[in-house]
Design an enzyme around this catalytic site. Structure first.
Site, PDB file in Angstrom:
ATOM      1  CG  HIS A  30      -5.900  24.992 -12.363  1.00 11.08           C
ATOM      2  ND1 HIS A  30      -6.816  25.614 -12.634  1.00 11.08           N
ATOM      3  CD2 HIS A  30      -6.508  23.615 -12.431  1.00 11.08           C
ATOM      4  CE1 HIS A  30      -7.940  24.946 -12.742  1.00 11.08           C
ATOM      5  NE2 HIS A  30      -7.551  23.686 -12.382  1.00 11.08           N
ATOM      6  CG  ASP A  64      -4.766  20.556 -14.169  1.00  7.32           C
ATOM      7  OD1 ASP A  64      -5.250  20.750 -15.022  1.00  7.32           O
ATOM      8  OD2 ASP A  64      -5.274  20.552 -12.921  1.00  7.32           O
ATOM      9  CG  ASP A 107      -8.777  17.060 -11.666  1.00  8.68           C
ATOM     10  OD1 ASP A 107      -8.109  18.114 -11.213  1.00  8.68           O
ATOM     11  OD2 ASP A 107      -9.146  17.387 -12.946  1.00  8.68           O
TER      12      ASP A 107
END
Ligand code: 5GP
Ligand code: MN
Length: 598
Positions: free
Chosen positions: A181, A222, A328
Site C-alpha cells: 500500500h 489508500d 483496486d
C-alpha cells in the site's frame, strides 16, 4: 360466485404458504398477477361479493409484502451467494481470510483444528496519467512543461497546487514504508481506473466532473495506509479505530486526510470548482473510497447485480464505485510478472502485520503468518471468489451502460463517435451535457478520435481480462501443488519439500529477474521470506525490459502493463525513484530492511 372467490382465496393461501416456506419469488409474481387479473374479471362480471373481494385483496397485499420482504432480505443477505462454494475446495485459512476481509464479521478468527466447519457457517464469511502524472513529479520539471496553451487556459486545477498536492500525497503514501500500500499502488490503481474508463467507453457516460472524481478518488484511495488491516486497527484499538468507531477505519482516514491536505490553500486543487461541483465531487469521492472497504464487497456485488436486472438505468455513483473497486484488485488481471510481484508485496505486508501480532501476543490474522501461509492456494481462492466475479460484474455493467450509447452514437454519428468538438478535463461544469465527446485537441488544431465510442470493443476487453485471469490462476495452481506437498508430508520430509518449494519459488524469482532485469547476476538463495521480498521489491525493471514486455499482442493489455511498469521504476519501499541496482545489493538492502523492521 362465492365458491370461485373462495377458490381464489385458497389458491392465494396455498401459494403464500408455499412462498413462506421458501418458494420462488419469480413464480409468485406470476401467480399473483394471474390472481389479480382473475379478480378484475370477476369484478367486471359483478361475480363477487364485497367480503370475498376484500379478503382476496388483503391476501394479495400480504403476499406482495412477503415477496417484497424476501427480496429485500435476499438483497441484504449475502449468504446465498456463498452457499454453493464447496467447503473442501478452499483451505481453512483462506476461508478465514475471506471471512475476515470481505465480510463485516470483524476480526474474530478462531482456530478450529478438529471441527471442520461447513463453508456455510463461515459463509457470512465470504460474504468474503493521468492525475498524479510523473511529469509533475519535481517542481523543476515544470521548466520543461509542454502543455498546449489551450489546455493550460482551460485547466481548472491550478498547476502549482496540483504539484504541491501530488507531492504531499507521495509523502503520505510513503509514510509507513509499506511493501504494497504505497504510492505505486496508488498510481497503479489510478492508471487502471483511467484505462477502464477509456477502454470500456464508460467515459462517454460520465461528466467531466465525474471523471475528475474517479481519478481523484483512485489517487487518494489508500492515502496514509498503515500497512495493517482494518481488523488489526480494531483489535489493537488504534486511534483511527476509536476515531471512526471501527467502521471502515482506514477508508475513512484516506478520504478525510486527503481532504485535510486541501484545506491548505497551496494544496487546494479544487479551488476553482463551484460550490455545487465541489459538493458533488466530494460526495462521489467519499462514496467511492468508502466502497473500497473490502468488508462491503459481497454486498456491493449483490446490489449491483440486482441493479443490472432492473430496467432502470444504473446509478452513477454505484457504477463508479465498482470501477474503483475492480481497479483496486486488478493485478490478477495483469501479466503474470506484475501479478506475481504485487502478490508477493502484499504477502510481505501481511507477514509484517503477523510479526506485529506475534510481538503483541495476538493471534495471527489469516494469511499473516509468514511460516505457514499458503500463498498459491490463497491466491486461487482470491481469484475464484473475489476477482473473477468482480470483473465479470464490471464487464456486464459496462455493457449495460455503454451498448445503448454505442448504438445511439452509430445512428446519429454523434461527437462521441468521432466528430470533433471542444472539451478538456476540468474545463466544463457539471451542468454540461451528460455525454462527453471524446477527442483530443492537438496543438495544430487537429483532432484524434482514438478514444471514441467507435473504437470500443467490450467483447475483446472482457475476453482479454478473463483470459489473463485464468492464465494467472493456472500458474498458481502449478505452484499450489508444491505447497500442498509441503503441507502434507511428515516433519522431516516437510523440510525437504519446503526446500523444493523454495527452489520453485527461487526458480520463479530467477526467471522473473532474468525476464525483467538485465542486471541480474545470480544471487545465492536466501531464506524463503527473503526470496519473497527480493521478488517484490528488488527486481529492477530496466527501460529496455519495459519495452520488451510491452510487445504484448493485445493493445489493451499493452496499455495496462505499460504505464504500470513505468511506475514500478520507483522503489515501492521508500517511494524514491529506483535505478537498476545489482540484485546482490538488493538482497543486502532487503535483509537490512528486514532487520530494521524486526
Ligand atoms: P486496498 O487495501 O488496496 O484498498 O484493497 C485491496 C485489498 O484486496 C487488499 O487489502 C487485500 O485484502 C485484497 N487483495 C488485493 N490483492 C490481493 C491478492 O493478490 N491476494 C489477496 N489475498 N488479497 C488481495
Ligand atoms: Mn487499494
Amino acid at each position: 360466485m362465492g365458491a370461485r372467490a373462495t377458490e381464489t382465496t385458497r389458491e392465494l393461501e396455498s401459494t403464500s404458504i408455499k412462498y413462506q416456506i421458501g418458494g420462488h419469488a419469480e413464480k409468485m409474481w406470476q401467480r399473483l398477477k394471474g390472481i389479480l387479473r382473475c379478480l378484475v374479471k370477476q369484478l367486471e362480471k359483478g361475480d363477487i361479493n364485497v367480503v370475498d373481494l376484500k379478503k382476496n385483496i388483503e391476501y394479495a397485499a400480504s403476499v406482495l409484502e412477503a415477496v417484497y420482504i424476501d427480496e429485500t432480505r435476499k438483497l441484504l443477505d449475502t449468504e446465498d451467494e456463498l452457499s454453493d462454494i464447496q467447503s473442501d475446495s478452499v483451505p481453512l485459512e483462506v476461508r478465514d481470510w475471506l471471512a475476515s476481509t470481505f465480510t463485516r464479521e470483524m476480526g474474530i478468527v478462531k482456530r478450529r483444528p478438529e471441527e471442520k466447519p461447513k463453508f456455510r457457517s463461515i459463509v457470512h464469511a465470504v460474504q468474503a496519467g493521468i492525475f498524479v502524472e510523473r511529469m509533475y513529479r519535481r517542481t523543476s520539471s515544470m521548466v520543461g512543461l509542454a502543455y498546449p496553451a489551450e489546455v493550460i487556459v482551460t485547466f481548472k486545477i491550478p498547476v502549482p497546487n496540483l504539484i504541491s498536492f501530488a507531492e504531499a500525497l507521495e509523502v503520505g503514501y510513503s509514510k509507513y514504508k509499506n511493501p504494497y500500500h504505497n504510492l505505486i499502488h496508488a498510481a497503479d490503481v489510478t492508471q487502471t481506473v483511467h484505462y477502464i474508463m477509456i477502454h470500456t467507453g464508460i467515459m462517454h457516460w460520465l461528466t467531466e466532473l465525474e471523471i475528475l472524481a474517479m481519478i481523484f478518488a483512485a489517487a487518494v484511495h489508500d492515502y496514509e495506509h498503515t500497512g495493517t488491516t482494518n481488523n488489526f486497527h480494531i483489535q489493537t484499538r488504534s486511534d483511527v479505530a476509536i476515531l471512526y468507531n471501527d467502521r471502515s477505519v482506514l477508508e475513512n482516514h484516506h478520504v478525510s486526510a486527503a481532504y485535510r491536505l486541501m484545506q491548505e490553500e497551496e494544496m487546494n486543487i479544487l479551488a476553482n470548482l463551484t460550490k455545487d461541483d465541489w459538493r458533488e465531487l466530494r460526495s462521489l469521492v467519499i462514496e467511492m473510497v468508502l466502497s473500497t472497504d473490502m468488508s462491503g464487497h459481497f454486498q456491493q456485488i449483490k446490489t449491483m447485480r440486482h441493479t443490472l436486472q432492473q430496467t432502470e438505468g444504473v446509478d452513477k455513483a454505484k457504477a463508479m464505485s465498482l470501477i474503483l473497486h475492480a481497479a483496486d484488485i486488478s493485478h490478477p488481471a495483469k501479466s503474470w510478472e506484475l501479478h506475481y510481484r504485487w502478490t508477493m508485496a502484499l504477502m510481505e505486508e501481511f507477514f509484517r502485520q503477523g510479526d506485529k501480532e506475534a510481538a503483541l501476543g495476538l493471534q495471527f490474522s489469516p494469511l499473516c503468518d509468514r511460516k505457514s501461509t499458503l500463498v498459491a492456494q490463497s491466491q486461487i481462492g482470491f481469484i475464484d471468489f473475489i476477482v473473477e466475479p468482480t470483473f465479470s460484474l464490471l464487464t456486464d455493467s459496462m455493457e449495460k451502460i455503454v451498448m445503448p450509447l454505442i448504438e445511439e452514437a452509430s445512428k446519429s454519428e454523434s461527437p462521441a463517435f468521432g466528430t470533433p468538438s471542444q472539451n478538456s478535463l476540468g474545463a466544463v461544469s457539471n451542468a454540461e451535457a451528460q455525454r462527453r465527446p471524446s477527442f483530443k485537441s492537438t496543438s495544430d488544431g487537429g483532432t484524434h478520435t482514438e478514444n471514441s465510442l467507435a473504437t470500443v470493443n467490450l467483447t475483446s476487453f472482457k475476453d482479454n481480462l478473463m483470459k489473463i485471469i485464468q492464465a494467472n490462476k493456472e500458474r498458481w495452481k502449478e505452484l499450489a501443488v508444491e505447497e500442498e506437498l509441503v503441507k502434507n508430508v511428515g516433519e522431516q520430509e516437510k523440510d525437504q519439500s519446503r526446500n523444493s518449494t523454495d527452489a520453485q519459488l527461487q526458480e520463479e524469482t530467477t526467471r522473473i529477474q532474468n525476464e525483467s532485469s538485465q542486471g541480474s547476476d545470480g544471487t545465492t538463495c536466501p531464506p524463503r521470506s527473503i526470496v519473497l521480498q527480493v521478488v517484490s521489491f528488488d527486481t529492477p525493471l530496466s527501460d529496455e525490459s519495459n519495452s520488451e514486455k510491452c510487445t504484448n499482442s493485445d493493445p489493451n493489455q499493452k496499455d495496462l502493463t505499460d504505464a504500470q511498469q513505468e511506475t514500478q521504476n520507483t522503489d515501492p519501499q521508500n517511494g524514491e525513484p529506483k535505478h537498476c541496482k545489482k540484485s546482490e545489493d538488493s538482497v543486502k538492502a532487503t535483509e537490512k530492511e528486514a532487520l530494521i523492521q524486526n
